[in-house]
Design a protein around this motif. Structure first.
Motif, PDB file in Angstrom:
ATOM      1  N   ASN A 177      -3.224 -49.754  13.691  1.00  0.00           N
ATOM      2  CA  ASN A 177      -3.653 -50.316  14.969  1.00  0.00           C
ATOM      3  C   ASN A 177      -3.614 -51.843  14.927  1.00  0.00           C
ATOM      4  OD1 ASN A 177      -4.978 -49.965  17.683  1.00  0.00           O
ATOM      5  ND2 ASN A 177      -6.584 -51.140  16.669  1.00  0.00           N
ATOM      6  N   LEU A 264       1.174 -46.489  20.185  1.00  0.00           N
ATOM      7  CA  LEU A 264      -0.089 -45.768  20.406  1.00  0.00           C
ATOM      8  C   LEU A 264      -0.435 -45.739  21.883  1.00  0.00           C
ATOM      9  CD1 LEU A 264      -2.041 -47.393  17.448  1.00  0.00           C
ATOM     10  CD2 LEU A 264      -1.317 -45.004  17.571  1.00  0.00           C
ATOM     11  N   MET A 445      -7.181 -53.127  21.818  1.00  0.00           N
ATOM     12  CA  MET A 445      -6.939 -52.781  20.421  1.00  0.00           C
ATOM     13  C   MET A 445      -8.253 -52.628  19.652  1.00  0.00           C
ATOM     14  SD  MET A 445      -3.745 -52.467  20.367  1.00  0.00           S
ATOM     15  CE  MET A 445      -2.297 -52.931  21.312  1.00  0.00           C
ATOM     16  N   ARG A 448      -9.670 -49.199  20.353  1.00  0.00           N
ATOM     17  CA  ARG A 448      -9.010 -48.146  19.580  1.00  0.00           C
ATOM     18  C   ARG A 448      -9.436 -48.196  18.116  1.00  0.00           C
ATOM     19  NH1 ARG A 448      -3.801 -49.348  20.334  1.00  0.00           N
ATOM     20  NH2 ARG A 448      -3.532 -48.043  22.180  1.00  0.00           N
ATOM     21  N   ASP A 449      -9.593 -49.397  17.576  1.00  0.00           N
ATOM     22  CA  ASP A 449     -10.060 -49.528  16.207  1.00  0.00           C
ATOM     23  C   ASP A 449     -11.454 -48.930  16.053  1.00  0.00           C
ATOM     24  OD1 ASP A 449      -9.822 -50.922  13.443  1.00  0.00           O
ATOM     25  OD2 ASP A 449     -11.727 -51.656  14.223  1.00  0.00           O
TER      26      ASP A 449
END
Length: 488
Positions: A177, A264, A445, A448-449
């Motif tokens: 990611n 992603l 991002m 998502r992390d």
């Protein structure tokens, strides 16, 4: 033999473990307040193939490659194999032990010793063959407790292997990611180069028309060079992260150069599973491992208590012993002995009591470690959940800021091209738009992390029951665990 056992029992009373116990017990997950921070939302626990839900087929492949060849997994599996060897060693003590031996000795007796001639002063050969067997009756369960402790250690090692797998999979996903984030920022930088080239072209036209000076022209060129520097820096960071991914999957750095740009998908809406605190204890391998450590410590206490009672060992030996070869295997050369051996702990200057205190200390430590692991796990889940929800709240404001700044930049360029506003207004609008776009990308991002981190916090698809390492009731129920350990 019964009388001997009774006498041994009476004598063993000289050494006892009275007054040595523990009041510690593993905490229940429901003992901690989590209804506000971790409410039931009807969500699902992560599955073992959780990486597939992010829509990038490369990510599950990288995780599978990492799990197959990473040294950290090999280390955990080696510890598991060592734990299995302890089980086999402990199990052997439950059965009779049989050994065989043969010796041949060439001797010469002194002619001036206690043996007169013809023995004295002559050479002779002695042959001795013996088969012996011994069996510890384990009347008080010492060996059985040692075996149970070894089994618990193996279960804990199995959970540790799963923990290592989940940690590695999460690290690969989060680093992947990070690679996606760098590529997204690079795309922004590349678009910014194009935007600033466009502004530079307008400036040249304005300089020709006498509306701008060489100052605005050089400023535009400097901004292009600055953005190109950022682009170069991002390219270097992308290569570095590729190397990090290669190391995570257990390969050389060149492997990272063949990883394609991530694709992603956007993350799903957050929904916590029901009955989270209670079920978490079987979903996180670190908690399961800590619970098996408690079970092992309980068995170690039982083994230490059994040391206070007499050991009875049956022994049997049969074979042949003779001088020379002529009568070695005849009936007259037979030898035989049998009988019980009794170990009586009458006085040991407190050694057994000290040993038992040490085992109880280990038990107390493991209970405290389990409780802390459980607390940390609940805090871990709650922290990831709150962080994701905070980003979701920030995302709306950030997107509105991006929309507004993008429109402001568009209008500023139009006015600058028409000669209605100075270059500085365009540069300010561009700077605001760039920061806003980077903020939206970074928040996306980062969310998502955090979702990867939440999947790990929820156990990464692990299920102790499905894995066959669910903890027995004695360790799962605090009251049962405490009474089992402190009972005399």
């Amino acid at each position: 033999m019964t009388a001997a056992a009774m006498m041994a029992w009476a004598l063993a009373g000289c050494v006892n473990y009275s007054g040595i116990k523990s009041e510690k017990a593993p905490a229940a997950a429901t003992a901690f307040e989590t209804t506000q921070s971790l409410p039931s939302e009807g969500g699902r626990w992560p599955s073992l193939d959780w990486a597939a839900q992010f829509g990038d087929p490369q990510l599950p492949k990288l995780i599978a490659e990492a799990l197959e060849g990473n040294p950290s997994i090999a280390q955990a599996q080696a510890r598991l194999a060592k734990a299995q060897s302890y089980i086999e060693t402990s199990r052997a003590s439950l059965f009779p032990n049989v050994n065989g031996s043969y010796s041949i000795t060439r001797n010469r007796l002194s002619a001036n010793g206690i043996f007169p001639p013809p023995l004295g002063g002559m050479w002779y050969t002695e042959n001795n063959a013996l088969v012996s067997a011994s069996w510890d009756l384990d009347l008080w369960g010492k060996n059985r407790a040692r075996l149970a402790s070894a089994v618990s250690q193996r279960k804990a090692a199995e959970a540790d292997v799963q923990q290592a797998r989940i940690a590695l999979a999460s690290s690969v996903a989060r680093t992947y990611n990070q690679l996606a984030q760098l590529y997204a920022l690079r795309d922004i930088a590349a678009r910014e180069v194009a935007n600033r080239n466009n502004v530079s072209a307008i400036t040249r036209e304005r300089v020709t028309a006498g509306l701008d000076t060489n100052v605005e022209k050089q400023t535009a060129l400097g901004n292009i060079a600055t953005t190109e520097t950022t682009l170069t820096d991002l390219d270097g960071q992308i290569t570095t992260v590729r190397y990090q991914l290669a190391a995570l999957i257990g390969k050389g750095p060149d492997r990272g150069l063949h990883i394609a740009e991530p694709a992603l998908s956007r993350t799903a809406v957050l929904a916590l599973p029901d009955n989270l605190p209670a079920d978490l204890v079987s979903r996180r391998p670190d908690i399961v491992a800590a619970r098996w450590q408690i079970e092992s410590a309980m068995q170690d206490v039982k083994e230490a208590k059994a040391e206070f009672f007499p050991d009875i060992n049956l022994s049997l030996a049969a074979g042949f012993d003779a001088l020379g070869w002529s009568h070695f295997l005849t009936s007259s050369s037979r030898q035989f002995n049998a009988g019980p051996a009794i170990h009586l702990p009458i006085f040991d200057a407190g050694q057994l009591r000290a040993q038992l205190k040490g085992r109880y200390a280990d038990f107390d430590f493991d209970v405290a470690h389990y409780n802390q692991t459980l607390i940390n796990a609940l805090s871990d889940v709650a922290t990831q959940v709150e962080s994701i929800r905070t980003i979701d709240r920030e995302m709306g404001d950030a997107q509105r800021a991006l929309d507004a700044s993008s429109e402001a930049y568009r209008l500023a360029v139009i006015r600058y091209k028409a000669g209605l506003s100075p270059q500085l207004q365009v540069l300010n609008a561009d700077s605001n738009r760039l920061v806003a776009e980077q903020t939206v990308t970074n928040l996306t991002m980062q969310r998502r992390d955090l979702q990867f981190a939440l999947i790990r916090a929820l156990g990464g698809g692990f299920d102790a029951q499905s894995a066959g390492i669910d903890v027995p009731i004695a360790a799962a129920v605090p009251a049962s665990a405490a009474s089992a350990v402190s009972a005399n």
